[in-house]
Write a protein that holds these residues in place. Sequence first.
Motif, mmCIF file in Angstrom:
data_model
loop_
_atom_site.group_PDB
_atom_site.id
_atom_site.type_symbol
_atom_site.label_atom_id
_atom_site.label_comp_id
_atom_site.label_asym_id
_atom_site.label_seq_id
_atom_site.Cartn_x
_atom_site.Cartn_y
_atom_site.Cartn_z
ATOM 1 N N ASP A 67 0.866 -1.304 -0.206
ATOM 2 C CA ASP A 67 0.088 -0.072 0.015
ATOM 3 C C ASP A 67 0.719 1.303 -0.093
ATOM 4 O O ASP A 67 0.423 2.291 -0.713
ATOM 5 C CB ASP A 67 -0.942 -0.010 1.299
ATOM 6 N N ARG A 68 1.972 1.150 0.867
ATOM 7 C CA ARG A 68 2.802 2.367 0.846
ATOM 8 C C ARG A 68 3.521 2.688 -0.515
ATOM 9 O O ARG A 68 3.814 3.912 -1.038
ATOM 10 C CB ARG A 68 3.783 2.283 1.902
ATOM 11 N N TRP A 69 3.935 1.483 -1.248
ATOM 12 C CA TRP A 69 4.543 1.703 -2.586
ATOM 13 C C TRP A 69 3.587 2.343 -3.582
ATOM 14 O O TRP A 69 3.973 3.146 -4.324
ATOM 15 C CB TRP A 69 4.938 0.085 -3.197
ATOM 16 N N ASP A 70 2.229 1.765 -3.408
ATOM 17 C CA ASP A 70 1.233 2.258 -4.356
ATOM 18 C C ASP A 70 1.071 3.561 -4.272
ATOM 19 O O ASP A 70 0.839 4.310 -5.105
ATOM 20 C CB ASP A 70 -0.165 1.263 -3.985
ATOM 21 N N ALA A 71 0.933 4.152 -3.098
ATOM 22 C CA ALA A 71 0.582 5.477 -2.714
ATOM 23 C C ALA A 71 1.742 6.584 -3.420
ATOM 24 O O ALA A 71 1.914 7.475 -3.822
ATOM 25 C CB ALA A 71 0.738 5.994 -1.213
ATOM 26 N N PHE A 72 3.294 5.782 -3.022
ATOM 27 C CA PHE A 72 4.436 6.483 -3.589
ATOM 28 C C PHE A 72 4.589 6.603 -4.918
ATOM 29 O O PHE A 72 4.652 7.722 -5.298
ATOM 30 C CB PHE A 72 5.634 5.767 -2.945
ATOM 31 N N PHE A 73 3.968 5.638 -5.622
ATOM 32 C CA PHE A 73 4.010 5.648 -7.165
ATOM 33 C C PHE A 73 2.912 6.678 -7.743
ATOM 34 O O PHE A 73 3.049 7.229 -8.446
ATOM 35 C CB PHE A 73 3.874 4.273 -7.677
ATOM 36 N N PHE A 74 1.988 6.430 -6.702
ATOM 37 C CA PHE A 74 0.778 7.429 -7.356
ATOM 38 C C PHE A 74 0.936 8.807 -7.299
ATOM 39 O O PHE A 74 0.616 9.408 -8.212
ATOM 40 C CB PHE A 74 -0.514 6.952 -6.459
ATOM 41 N N ARG A 75 1.639 9.323 -6.184
ATOM 42 C CA ARG A 75 2.162 10.545 -6.167
ATOM 43 C C ARG A 75 3.110 11.009 -7.434
ATOM 44 O O ARG A 75 2.696 11.944 -7.932
ATOM 45 C CB ARG A 75 2.809 11.038 -4.877
ATOM 46 N N PHE A 76 4.014 10.288 -7.520
ATOM 47 C CA PHE A 76 4.853 10.405 -8.641
ATOM 48 C C PHE A 76 3.943 10.580 -9.926
ATOM 49 O O PHE A 76 4.202 11.249 -10.986
ATOM 50 C CB PHE A 76 5.894 9.395 -8.961
ATOM 51 N N LYS A 77 3.011 9.546 -10.223
ATOM 52 C CA LYS A 77 2.293 9.735 -11.572
ATOM 53 C C LYS A 77 1.335 10.838 -11.530
ATOM 54 O O LYS A 77 1.213 11.329 -12.587
ATOM 55 C CB LYS A 77 1.172 8.341 -11.256
ATOM 56 N N LEU A 78 0.839 11.381 -10.394
ATOM 57 C CA LEU A 78 0.094 12.649 -10.361
ATOM 58 C C LEU A 78 0.753 13.666 -10.984
ATOM 59 O O LEU A 78 0.296 14.604 -11.377
ATOM 60 C CB LEU A 78 -0.478 12.673 -9.078
ATOM 61 N N MET A 79 1.940 13.712 -10.450
ATOM 62 C CA MET A 79 3.180 15.017 -10.668
ATOM 63 C C MET A 79 3.606 14.624 -12.165
ATOM 64 O O MET A 79 4.435 15.268 -12.286
ATOM 65 C CB MET A 79 3.992 15.269 -9.673
ATOM 66 N N ASN A 80 3.278 13.570 -12.699
ATOM 67 C CA ASN A 80 3.671 13.217 -13.973
ATOM 68 C C ASN A 80 5.392 13.176 -13.918
ATOM 69 O O ASN A 80 5.913 13.371 -14.756
ATOM 70 C CB ASN A 80 3.412 14.342 -15.096
#
Length: 104
Positions: A67-80
């Motif tokens: 879950d922590r990896w998912d959140a970390f990746f998701f933030r990078f994805k949101l910031m492109n």
Amino acid sequence: SISAMQAAEQITANPFDPSMFESEQIEQEYKKLVLDHANIIEFGAKYDEFDPMGKISYLDQIEQIEDRWDAFFFRFKLMNSLDRDYIKQCEEFLASMKLSEEEF
């Protein structure tokens, strides 16, 4: 399968834009996540020795790391800020297994 592992080895790009690690907060979060991940994997080497409740607890801890990896990746994805080569390599890997990102 062996072919899936070989395909996964083709993912060689760094997933993250290195400039994002200029933020000390992001760098510290990443280092903590990597350390926690490595520690739980190392601890899992004794999985066969765990009692039933220990196995459940271990799997819960693995899920928390995921879950922590998912959140970390998701933030990078949101910031492109995910590396385009990394995205392409992951898409090719999933396609080699006839999966979409959602199915994975």
